[in-house]
Design an enzyme around this catalytic site. Structure first.
Site, PDB file in Angstrom:
ATOM      1  N   HIS A  89     -14.076 -57.070  59.163  1.00 40.67           N
ATOM      2  CA  HIS A  89     -13.560 -58.439  59.121  1.00 40.67           C
ATOM      3  C   HIS A  89     -13.333 -58.815  57.663  1.00 40.67           C
ATOM      4  O   HIS A  89     -14.252 -58.760  56.848  1.00 40.67           O
ATOM      5  CB  HIS A  89     -14.525 -59.426  59.767  1.00 40.67           C
ATOM      6  CG  HIS A  89     -14.013 -60.838  59.768  1.00 40.67           C
ATOM      7  ND1 HIS A  89     -13.236 -61.348  60.784  1.00 40.67           N
ATOM      8  CD2 HIS A  89     -14.153 -61.835  58.850  1.00 40.67           C
ATOM      9  CE1 HIS A  89     -12.915 -62.601  60.498  1.00 40.67           C
ATOM     10  NE2 HIS A  89     -13.465 -62.918  59.337  1.00 40.67           N
ATOM     11  N   CYS A  90     -12.094 -59.188  57.340  1.00 41.00           N
ATOM     12  CA  CYS A  90     -11.737 -59.505  55.962  1.00 41.00           C
ATOM     13  C   CYS A  90     -11.682 -61.018  55.780  1.00 41.00           C
ATOM     14  O   CYS A  90     -10.845 -61.692  56.399  1.00 41.00           O
ATOM     15  CB  CYS A  90     -10.390 -58.887  55.605  1.00 41.00           C
ATOM     16  SG  CYS A  90      -9.884 -59.198  53.888  1.00 41.00           S
ATOM     17  N   PRO A  91     -12.526 -61.600  54.937  1.00 34.75           N
ATOM     18  CA  PRO A  91     -12.496 -63.058  54.746  1.00 34.75           C
ATOM     19  C   PRO A  91     -11.219 -63.520  54.062  1.00 34.75           C
ATOM     20  O   PRO A  91     -10.817 -64.675  54.231  1.00 34.75           O
ATOM     21  CB  PRO A  91     -13.730 -63.325  53.869  1.00 34.75           C
ATOM     22  CG  PRO A  91     -14.017 -62.022  53.198  1.00 34.75           C
ATOM     23  CD  PRO A  91     -13.611 -60.962  54.171  1.00 34.75           C
TER      24      PRO A  91
END
Length: 410
Positions: free
Chosen positions: A179-181
């Site tokens: 998951h990439c912020p």
């Protein structure tokens, strides 16, 4: 508004910050760097600016796809498991179905607890008959650490190979990488290509900004015109471009490496637990650099450079490396592996040629196993049971080999 919805709303601030950086860098480039370039020649200025704008456009296009596109989620429907990426009615069906199950209480307590993690807390959970039925709808090579089928108690859906539950998105993601912020989204099956392109084009964009600004700004300072005034914006942009280009080159290189060996970030750290004792570091999905690249970027070379979805497969089933899968166990698992290998790849176009080549070898191995099964260590069943198991496996394999021969002739 629950915790996950708050995370999703707050997650757009890094997205806005990223877009602001792109906008600010382009503003400084056009207002401060281009006038300096114009003094050195209009043709060179136009050429460099066109290249810079094309790379910027591709980077922003890739970024928009990473932010907006659903990475793909497993959905149980009727008698099989599908994948979807938000462009079909499956998303609404999955959401409605899950809501009904939660209201009726058919979802376990850990499924509705946002603090629990389905990948870690479900190892000791007992699956209901309906959940076990869902796990039987797909053929998977990976299992839990305790050997049980992989099932997400939060989404109440069977997990295909390489899928994981994202606690931030509150959804299972096919071929989840991380998951990439900065994207406020997961990198998964449907967004991996766009993410790699975004890293490549962003690194190239930063490198271009650094090079162009360094050359022309230094030339301008060395000229020291009488009306010279030090402008801090291009200098600061040059430093940021250098720092981002180095970090993006390293990060992008790592993801290109993972792509070429057909691994995700999660798999590179945790590995997979397979049905058979192959070891967590065994990578059954590594088909070689060329096939691994085409699995993500597709077969069309023209489409490699744009973030359109051209990945092969459905995100649920993946072809496997026959040589890695074909290991020599000490009991009946070899028979099971042969059957599972055929079942996994008989409908996969890329694997048919390899399986056709191995048909004769598998048949010969079955004859050898029939002759030597009594001497295999670790077998504590009677000869009558051995004969029964071998007969059943032989019958199943013959049926699959006949089906495979029909595919090869068609």
């Amino acid at each position: 508004m629950n915790r996950h919805q708050i995370y999703r709303v707050l997650g757009f601030f890094p997205v806005l910050f990223t877009l602001a950086l792109f906008g600010w860098s382009q503003y400084v480039y056009l207002t401060s760097v281009v006038p300096l370039m114009y003094e050195q020649g209009i043709k060179r200025t136009i050429a460099w600016t066109v290249i810079e704008l094309v790379v910027l456009g591709l980077a922003l296009w890739s970024y928009a796809v990473c932010v907006a596109r659903n990475p793909g989620n497993p959905v149980v429907r009727a008698a099989t498991v599908f994948s979807h990426g938000g462009t079909t009615p499956y998303m609404r069906l999955a959401t409605a179905s899950r809501t009904v199950r939660q209201r009726s209480g058919s979802v376990s307590s850990s499924a509705t607890d946002p603090a629990s993690d389905s990948d870690s807390s479900s190892d000791n959970a007992v699956l209901t008959p309906d959940q076990l039925r869902q796990t039987q709808l797909i053929h998977t090579l990976t299992v839990r650490d305790n050997g049980q089928p992989r099932f997400c108690l939060k989404c109440n859906v069977a997990k295909p190979d390489r899928s994981h539950h994202c606690s931030t998105c509150n959804a299972c993601v096919l071929k989840m990488d991380h998951h990439c912020p900065w994207l406020n989204n997961c990198v998964g099956f449907r967004t991996q290509k766009a993410f790699v392109l975004f890293l490549v084009y962003s690194a190239l964009y930063c490198a271009l900004l650094f090079e162009i600004t360094l050359i022309y700004y230094v030339m301008y300072i060395m000229g020291m015109p009488a009306e010279f005034q030090f402008d801090l914006a291009p200098f600061f942009m040059m430093l940021l471009a250098f720092a981002f280009s180095i970090s993006l080159l390293g990060f992008g290189g790592f993801h290109v490496y993972l792509l070429l060996i057909n691994k995700t970030t999660i798999e590179s750290y945790d590995g997979n637990t397979f049905r058979h004792a192959l070891g967590k570091r065994t990578n059954l999905f590594n088909l070689g650099f060329q096939k691994n690249f085409r699995q993500v970027f597709g077969r069309s070379r023209l489409a490699w450079f744009v973030p359109t979805f051209t990945s092969l497969g459905d995100g649920v089933k993946y072809p496997v490396d026959c040589d890695s899968y074909d290991m020599t166990p000490s009991d009946f698992t070899l028979l099971q592996q042969c059957a599972e290998l055929l079942d996994l790849c008989v409908d996969n176009e890329d694997s048919r040629a390899e399986l056709v080549r191995r048909m004769e070898a598998i048949t010969q191995r079955m004859d050898h196993l029939r002759a030597t099964v009594a001497s295999l260590p670790g077998i504590s069943i009677s000869q009558q049971d051995q004969k029964k198991v071998l007969t059943e496996c032989q019958t199943e394999l013959n049926e699959k080999l006949l089906k495979l021969a029909e595919y090869s002739r068609s």
